[in-house]
Each structure stands twice: as C-alpha cells, then as structure tokens.
Design a protein around this motif. Structure first.
Motif, PDB file in Angstrom:
ATOM      1  N   VAL A 195       0.854  -1.187   0.000  1.00  9.08           N
ATOM      2  CA  VAL A 195       0.000   0.000   0.000  1.00  9.08           C
ATOM      3  C   VAL A 195       0.891   1.239   0.000  1.00  9.08           C
ATOM      4  O   VAL A 195       1.785   1.363   0.828  1.00  9.08           O
ATOM      5  N   THR A 196       0.636   2.124  -0.941  1.00  7.74           N
ATOM      6  CA  THR A 196       1.343   3.406  -0.998  1.00  7.74           C
ATOM      7  C   THR A 196       0.303   4.514  -0.989  1.00  7.74           C
ATOM      8  O   THR A 196      -0.631   4.501  -1.798  1.00  7.74           O
ATOM      9  N   ALA A 197       0.444   5.450  -0.066  1.00  2.00           N
ATOM     10  CA  ALA A 197      -0.538   6.530   0.087  1.00  2.00           C
ATOM     11  C   ALA A 197       0.173   7.872   0.150  1.00  2.00           C
ATOM     12  O   ALA A 197       1.308   7.970   0.613  1.00  2.00           O
ATOM     13  N   ARG A 198      -0.522   8.895  -0.334  1.00  2.00           N
ATOM     14  CA  ARG A 198       0.017  10.253  -0.299  1.00  2.00           C
ATOM     15  C   ARG A 198      -0.963  11.158   0.435  1.00  2.00           C
ATOM     16  O   ARG A 198      -2.180  11.087   0.228  1.00  2.00           O
ATOM     17  N   LEU A 199      -0.430  12.014   1.315  1.00  2.00           N
ATOM     18  CA  LEU A 199      -1.261  12.952   2.062  1.00  2.00           C
ATOM     19  C   LEU A 199      -1.509  14.187   1.200  1.00  2.00           C
ATOM     20  O   LEU A 199      -0.576  14.910   0.845  1.00  2.00           O
ATOM     21  N   ARG A 200      -2.751  14.421   0.858  1.00  2.00           N
ATOM     22  CA  ARG A 200      -3.112  15.599   0.063  1.00  2.00           C
ATOM     23  C   ARG A 200      -3.489  16.780   0.933  1.00  2.00           C
ATOM     24  O   ARG A 200      -3.567  17.913   0.452  1.00  2.00           O
ATOM     25  N   GLY A 201      -3.738  16.522   2.193  1.00  2.00           N
ATOM     26  CA  GLY A 201      -4.122  17.566   3.134  1.00  2.00           C
ATOM     27  C   GLY A 201      -4.777  16.929   4.341  1.00  2.00           C
ATOM     28  O   GLY A 201      -4.992  15.707   4.383  1.00  2.00           O
ATOM     29  N   PRO A 202      -5.114  17.702   5.358  1.00  2.00           N
ATOM     30  CA  PRO A 202      -5.775  17.130   6.538  1.00  2.00           C
ATOM     31  C   PRO A 202      -7.053  16.383   6.155  1.00  2.00           C
ATOM     32  O   PRO A 202      -7.934  16.932   5.478  1.00  2.00           O
ATOM     33  N   GLY A 203      -7.131  15.127   6.541  1.00  2.00           N
ATOM     34  CA  GLY A 203      -8.314  14.326   6.247  1.00  2.00           C
ATOM     35  C   GLY A 203      -8.409  13.847   4.826  1.00  2.00           C
ATOM     36  O   GLY A 203      -9.413  13.221   4.446  1.00  2.00           O
ATOM     37  N   ASP A 204      -7.398  14.065   4.000  1.00  2.00           N
ATOM     38  CA  ASP A 204      -7.463  13.750   2.572  1.00  2.00           C
ATOM     39  C   ASP A 204      -6.250  12.903   2.192  1.00  2.00           C
ATOM     40  O   ASP A 204      -5.141  13.411   2.025  1.00  2.00           O
ATOM     41  N   VAL A 205      -6.464  11.583   2.070  1.00  2.00           N
ATOM     42  CA  VAL A 205      -5.403  10.640   1.729  1.00  2.00           C
ATOM     43  C   VAL A 205      -5.704  10.024   0.373  1.00  2.00           C
ATOM     44  O   VAL A 205      -6.816   9.541   0.125  1.00  2.00           O
ATOM     45  N   GLU A 206      -4.714  10.022  -0.496  1.00  2.00           N
ATOM     46  CA  GLU A 206      -4.842   9.445  -1.838  1.00  2.00           C
ATOM     47  C   GLU A 206      -4.015   8.162  -1.898  1.00  2.00           C
ATOM     48  O   GLU A 206      -2.852   8.142  -1.503  1.00  2.00           O
ATOM     49  N   PHE A 207      -4.615   7.079  -2.405  1.00  2.00           N
ATOM     50  CA  PHE A 207      -3.896   5.818  -2.551  1.00  2.00           C
ATOM     51  C   PHE A 207      -3.281   5.739  -3.942  1.00  2.00           C
ATOM     52  O   PHE A 207      -3.988   5.804  -4.955  1.00  2.00           O
ATOM     53  N   LEU A 208      -1.958   5.599  -3.973  1.00  2.00           N
ATOM     54  CA  LEU A 208      -1.246   5.437  -5.232  1.00  2.00           C
ATOM     55  C   LEU A 208      -1.215   3.964  -5.652  1.00  2.00           C
ATOM     56  O   LEU A 208      -1.176   3.654  -6.839  1.00  2.00           O
ATOM     57  N   SER A 209      -1.202   3.080  -4.673  1.00  2.00           N
ATOM     58  CA  SER A 209      -1.317   1.647  -4.926  1.00  2.00           C
ATOM     59  C   SER A 209      -1.938   0.997  -3.681  1.00  2.00           C
ATOM     60  O   SER A 209      -1.723   1.478  -2.565  1.00  2.00           O
ATOM     61  N   PRO A 210      -2.749  -0.038  -3.884  1.00  2.00           N
ATOM     62  CA  PRO A 210      -3.088  -0.654  -5.162  1.00  2.00           C
ATOM     63  C   PRO A 210      -3.933   0.259  -6.035  1.00  2.00           C
ATOM     64  O   PRO A 210      -4.542   1.217  -5.538  1.00  2.00           O
ATOM     65  N   THR A 211      -3.962  -0.040  -7.306  1.00  2.00           N
ATOM     66  CA  THR A 211      -4.735   0.769  -8.257  1.00  2.00           C
ATOM     67  C   THR A 211      -6.149   0.197  -8.395  1.00  2.00           C
ATOM     68  O   THR A 211      -6.445  -0.897  -7.921  1.00  2.00           O
TER      69      THR A 211
END
Length: 437
Positions: A175-191
């Motif tokens: 699992v790879t995730a990126r923090l876009r902001g408070p309360g906002d997490v984007e998953f880069l993988s899995p797709t």
C-alpha cells in the motif's frame, strides 16, 4: 500568502474559527472534532470567538477594503494580487499540518485461535504535511473486495475519513498513500480503487469473530529431480501449486514456512561401487530452503531442473529422510510439520538384497520413517508418478495421510486433507496485518 494563511489556520484552537473577509466574499475556517480544518462560506458576521483575516484582492475594491479595515482595525491584511480566492483558501487549508495521525483500518488474527481483533496501522503521524508519502504491507486472506479505510482519532473512537475498495487476490499487498491535506489521503497503490460508502460501524459488523484455526505450519516438499525432463517438470509444477494454494489460504507472514529438498539417484559402477565426482563427493540431497517464506521457496523452485536418472531401481529417499530427521531434531521446538514427497522410485534398502542395491550410506528408510511416524506434530503425504509401480509398501508409508497420483492430483483438495488450508467462516473486508499494534 498561502503560507501565511496556513499558519493562521494551524494556529486555531478548538472552538474558534477564522473568518476570512474580502470585499466581495466571506469564508469561515473551523477545526472540527477530529482536528481537520473545514472551509465553508461565512453566513454571519464575525463573533467574539472568531479570528478575522482580511484579504486585499484587487485595487478596484479599495473602498470596500477600507470599510472592512475600519470594522476590524486589529485584523491582519494579506495581499491576494488578483489570485482566485476559493483556490487560494483551499490550497492554504490543504497545506496545514495534520493534528492527529491518519491510519489504515486493519485486523489482526491470533495464529493459534483464529480470533480477529480490529486494529489500525499509522500512515501519517501527527504534524505530517501535504505531499508526504507512506508505504506499508497488508494481506488479504481470500480473493474478494478489500476495503482501504482511512481513520483518525483524538481518543478511543476511530472516525472514518474516507474508504475505498477493489478486488484483491489472496496474499500480501503493498500500500502506498500520499497525504493531500488534513483528512485527505490518496492511494497510489493498489490501483483500481473506487469509493466505498460503508461506515465504520458497517465495516465492523462485517468482520467475523474468527477465521478458523491458522496454526503455523512447516511444509517440507521433497522432490525427486532425476529422470526425464518432462516428468521432473511435472513434479516441480505440483510442488509449486501446493505451495501457492497453501499460501493463498495462509497469507500471514510466518504462518506458512516452506522447506524445499531435491533428491535424485545414486550412481553405481558395474561392480556395485558408488560413483563419486573428481573431488570424491557422492550425490547429496539438496536443501535449497528450510524455514523459508513461500515467495523464497517458489523462487528457489524455479532454479531446479532435471538430473541424470542414476540407479534406475531406487532413489535417495532414505538420504532425504535422514536429512529431514536431522534438521527436525536440531529445531529448538517442534511445530506442526507436513512432509510431502513427490517422486516415483522407492528408497534403497539399508543392506544388499537380490533386487535393489543398498544405500551407500547405510541409511534405513524404515527406521527413519518410524521416527517421523512417532512424532505427533508430523504429517506424511506423497504424490507418486505411478502409485501401482514396485515399491508400493514404502510409498504407502510415505503417503500415510494422503497418497495421490501425480497426473491427477488436486492441490486444493490435497491442502484441505493435510490441514494446510484454513477454513474461512466469513470474508474479512479489511486488510490483515501481522505485527503487533
């Protein structure tokens, strides 16, 4: 300016809000119960619990700005230089460091009892910022939709921030995730993730109390690698399918350990003397892995190939059994073990008889098998090319729990019979993790 706005938002204490006033617009930024800043249009004038920030948007609105400054003489003024105010505020809120850790909802399984406990794994610690990236490994216990739910909490009760799901194969997933902001997490993988509308309560209701017993098991695959290349390839393929089948149903690291042994045929000259190489070495049983992960064992399996047939009437089964007994004796403590022998020729006897040459090392396969049969934690199974060929008595003991023909063996049914496949009572909707919380 965006940095100044973010600093102002980050400095808000719970219960207070920031009113951002411009000549043609008004906004309110407040910190919710879980520490996430929320941006909304302002519908009322600033109150006593509000901080005020003025925005100078364009020179054309100077008169309106003067009136705002007169109404709020202590409020700081930021220059927008014509920037889009909605976009500017959204960027400023997203750039605020998070106040509470954001984590992934997960479950742990007790290896002995199969009991399930809800837990979480931290993706982003408190004070993480926009753009930070996190990775972790989770597991799926079966092939079904898996929910990746992001939660946060300032106390004992988790709060769901977002949830996404996608079909997942059994086994480990990165699992790879990126923090876009408070309360906002984007998953880069899995797709391939899509929004999942279930609440935390609904996810918890879908989690079974247990997955069934998943006691760790040591699967030892001993494979005869001498003979025709096509036949050896079929044996290796059988071992691969059994390992993969067990791995899919025992996905937690450490639950399934694999030993991989390759044995062949002794070589004798026409006088019955064992043939050695130039260094005086005899053919030995090859142990590529002993307590390896399934992935490591499968990689080693790919390096094995066909060897010379050697002596045609028997193979080094007795040497292989001696290796297994020796290594099990050296273990610090016994564990549930399955020895799966895949081959065709019978073992050499310990002494000369009229039909089969004796083991050059003097190993007694019957004594070695008796040793294994007396161990309550050891299960014996076998897959033979031709179950009706000579040497059936030895193979019947090697396959005491299960003896299957190579060309028609069903790896899943064999896994069930040997207890390698743990029953799943209900599908687990959230990922599994193995390390303690």
């Amino acid at each position: 300016m965006c940095e100044a706005l973010s600093t102002a938002v980050a400095g808000l204490s719970p219960g207070r809000s920031l009113k951002v006033l411009a000549p043609a617009a008004a906004f309110r930024i407040a910190i919710d119960d879980i520490g996430v800043p929320r941006l909304s249009p302002a519908t009322a004038a600033p109150g006593p619990d509000d901080d005020v920030l003025l925005i100078d948007t364009t020179p054309e609105e100077a008169d309106a700005l003067r009136r705002l400054r007169a109404a709020h003489p202590d409020a700081p003024v930021l220059i927008a230089n014509g920037a889009d105010l909605d976009e500017l505020l959204a960027q400023a809120v997203a750039a605020v460091p998070i106040r509470h850790a954001h984590g992934l909802l997960a479950a742990r399984v007790d290896p002995a009892t199969g009991q399930i406990r809800l837990t979480s794994r931290v993706l982003f610690e408190a004070c993480s910022r926009q753009g930070d990236v996190a990775t972790l490994t989770v597991h799926s216990e079966a092939e079904h939709d898996l929910v990746f739910a992001v939660i946060t909490s300032d106390g004992a009760t988790p709060v769901l921030l977002s949830a996404w799901s996608a079909p997942m194969r059994p086994g480990p997933h990165r699992v790879t995730a990126r923090l876009r902001g408070p309360g906002d997490v984007e998953f880069l993988s899995p797709t391939g993730l899509v929004p999942d509308q279930r609440s935390v309560a609904e996810l918890m209701d879908a989690i079974p109390a247990a997955l069934g017993p998943v006691e760790p098991v040591h699967l030892i695959c001993a494979i005869e690698v001498s003979g025709p290349a096509a036949r050896v390839a079929t044996r290796l393929d059988c071992a691969e399918k059994v390992i993969r089948t067990a791995q899919r149903r025992l996905p937690l690291p450490g639950t399934l350990r694999v030993g991989l042994l390759a044995y062949g045929g002794h070589r004798f000259d026409r006088h019955g003397v064992i043939v050695t190489d130039r260094q005086g070495r005899r053919e030995d049983v090859i142990v590529t892995d002993w307590l390896a992960s399934p992935q490591e064992a499968l990689a080693s399996l790919g390096w094995l190939g066909a060897a010379d047939l050697g002596y045609p009437r028997a193979a080094q089964i007795e040497d292989m059994l001696a290796t297994v007994v020796h290594r099990l004796d050296a273990a610090r403590r016994p564990q549930r073990t399955t020895l799966l022998v895949i081959g065709d020729r019978p073992p050499h006897p310990p002494a000369l008889n009229r039909e089969v040459a004796p083991c050059p090392r003097g190993h007694d396969w019957q004594r070695l098998l008796s040793d294994l049969e007396r161990r309550p934690h050891v299960t014996l199974a076998a897959v033979r090319d031709q179950p009706g060929s000579p040497g059936g008595a030895a193979w019947a003991r090697l396959g005491a729990t299960a003896l299957k023909p190579l060309d028609t063996v069903d790896p899943h049914a064999l896994g069930v019979q040997l207890g390698l496949i743990a029953p799943t009572l209900r599908r687990l909707p959230v990922p599994l993790v193995d390390e303690p919380a």
